[in-house]
Design a protein around this motif. Structure first.
Motif, short mmCIF file in Angstrom:
data_model
loop_
_atom_site.label_atom_id
_atom_site.label_comp_id
_atom_site.label_asym_id
_atom_site.label_seq_id
_atom_site.Cartn_x
_atom_site.Cartn_y
_atom_site.Cartn_z
N LYS A 110 -25.59 -3.81 -42.95
CA LYS A 110 -26.57 -2.94 -42.31
C LYS A 110 -26.05 -2.48 -40.95
N TYR A 111 -26.32 -1.21 -40.64
CA TYR A 111 -26.01 -0.67 -39.31
C TYR A 111 -27.28 -0.76 -38.46
N ILE A 166 -24.36 7.93 -28.92
CA ILE A 166 -24.72 6.69 -28.23
C ILE A 166 -23.92 5.49 -28.74
N GLY A 167 -23.03 5.71 -29.70
CA GLY A 167 -22.19 4.61 -30.16
C GLY A 167 -21.37 5.02 -31.37
N SER A 168 -20.33 4.26 -31.64
CA SER A 168 -19.48 4.52 -32.81
C SER A 168 -19.12 3.19 -33.46
N CYS A 169 -18.99 3.23 -34.79
CA CYS A 169 -18.68 2.01 -35.53
C CYS A 169 -18.25 2.38 -36.93
N GLY A 181 -24.15 -1.05 -33.72
CA GLY A 181 -23.13 -1.88 -34.34
C GLY A 181 -23.43 -2.15 -35.80
N TYR A 182 -22.62 -3.03 -36.40
CA TYR A 182 -22.66 -3.27 -37.84
C TYR A 182 -22.83 -4.75 -38.12
N THR A 241 -17.17 -9.21 -35.49
CA THR A 241 -18.00 -10.27 -34.90
C THR A 241 -19.49 -10.03 -35.10
N ALA A 242 -19.88 -8.81 -35.47
CA ALA A 242 -21.30 -8.43 -35.61
C ALA A 242 -22.06 -8.69 -34.32
#
Length: 409
Positions: A189-190, A135-138, A182-183, A238-239
């Protein structure tokens, strides 16, 4: 147990050499041996920061001091920053994908795809008893989701390069398609933002991955107004997570979630005339670490814009205009690009990689001469495709003893 790097030097038998020549007295200037070359710890660190993640994993075996350095969280952060900012090729960008209907997902190298698109790309497959969804990558981490009995959802983080797989965290309620991973670099923290439906209550919640996971409701995302594929786009540095949404005035805007403050803001998109119905399939992506915007114009062309300075509408710059191809006799598997969403994924040199949503195809478009290439990885790409950069990042979270099974063809 690992031995010091000079272990074999100390155990090696001394070498005896006999020379049948008259002995001469040594000069007073060479009575002492010359000092051996020496590299400071700082220099060794700078050298290691310039190596790919998989090479560093092997170099942990050199000696205990190298193992301690390479395994530290600060080194992983510094290496990630250097590789993505100074030299992205060091982070070995890869494509990860999954199928909704198959227990498994896979990935393959971007470099091999761009350098030799006519050759089938080697694909690494992963299978597990759970039907994982990416569902996402970071920062080299993939956020995985799986359902249990249609009631609870479980999410976990996985680093394919290091093998880190965190223990599952429970996310109660039914997921909607609006979500993003995101991060928060300020608090290290993720975070996962998602709209859930629990007991007919639709709420926007943020789940924080940490030793004591938090789960809290925040200001609601206007679910019905979110457009495109509804996947929150994380912009490095950008968080923020970003969605396309339609304002009450019918104008398309960017809805931005600040993962540090956990509040929303909005800013305008290029060419989003509320009275012009020719702008269709609008969605966001990330190209060259910048927020990018893609839409179909009159079913004849795809426009791709990038935001050079995040949050500043005046910095929107047109990157490419990709013509919509008709069905080609040589490529019967490729649908008309005007009939499907086109998702730009990555730019390598003068080529841009795009995925045709709802099909199993990816396309390379040359930004210089306007030509197309149609690489065919084996097996075909799944429904959802993500770009991730290999890294050494390992969040301070409990790790699972179970491992995702790897199948390499």
């Amino acid at each position: 147990m690992e031995q010091p790097h000079d272990y074999y030097e100390r155990k090696r038998m001394p070498l005896t050499v006999t020379i049948n020549t008259p002995k001469r007295p040594l000069s007073s200037t060479v009575t002492q041996s010359q000092p051996q070359p020496f590299l400071s710890d700082e220099l060794i660190r700078e050298i290691l920061l310039r190596l790919p993640p998989r090479s560093l994993l092997r170099l942990r075996r050199v000696c205990n001091s190298w193992k301690t350095l390479i395994s530290s969280s600060q080194f992983a952060k510094d290496h990630l920053q250097h590789s993505t900012a100074a030299d992205p090729s060091l982070s070995r960008p890869r494509v990860a994908y999954h199928h909704y209907c198959h227990h498994g997902f896979g990935d393959f190298s971007l470099r091999s795809l761009f350098e030799n698109p006519s050759k089938p790309t080697e694909v690494v497959l992963f299978v597990e008893r759970r039907n994982y969804m990416v569902i996402g990558s970071c920062n080299g981490l993939l956020c995985l989701l799986y359902y249990v009995a249609g009631i609870n959802n479980y999410v976990r983080l996985w680093n394919p390069c290091t093998g880190l797989l965190t223990t599952p965290s429970v996310v109660r309620g039914e997921f909607f398609s609006v979500r993003g991973f995101g991060y928060d670099h300020v608090n290290d923290k993720y975070k996962l933002a998602v709209i859930v439906n629990h007991m007919e209550d639709h709420t926007t919640r943020i789940y924080t991955f940490c030793r004591n996971p938090s789960n809290r409701a925040i200001q609601g995302i206007p679910f019905s107004s979110i457009k495109g594929d509804r996947k929150g786009v994380f912009v490095p540095g950008t968080a923020t997570l970003n969605w396309v949404y339609q304002h009450d005035t019918l104008e398309y805007l960017v809805l931005s979630l600040d993962l540090v403050k956990e509040t929303f803001s909005e800013f305008s998109l290029p060419l989003s005339d509320p009275d012009d119905e020719t702008f269709i399939f609008p969605h966001l992506c990330v190209l060259r670490n910048c927020l990018a915007y893609c839409f179909n114009h009159e079913k004849t062309h795809w426009f791709v814009w990038v935001m050079k300075e995040y949050g500043v509408p005046k910095s929107w710059t047109k990157l490419a205009i990709i013509p919509c191809l008709p069905c080609l006799p040589d490529y019967p598997f490729l649908p008309r690009l005007s009939h499907y969403h086109l998702r730009p994924l990555y730019i390598w040199g003068n080529n841009i990689l795009v995925a045709v949503v709802s099909t199993s195809e990816i396309v390379l478009y040359n930004l210089d001469n306007g030509s197309f290439e149609f690489p065919k990885p084996t097996p075909s790409v799944g429904l959802w495709v993500f770009i991730y950069h290999e890294s050494l990042v390992s969040p301070d979270l409990p790790s699972s003893s179970s491992q995702i099974q790897l199948i390499k063809h």
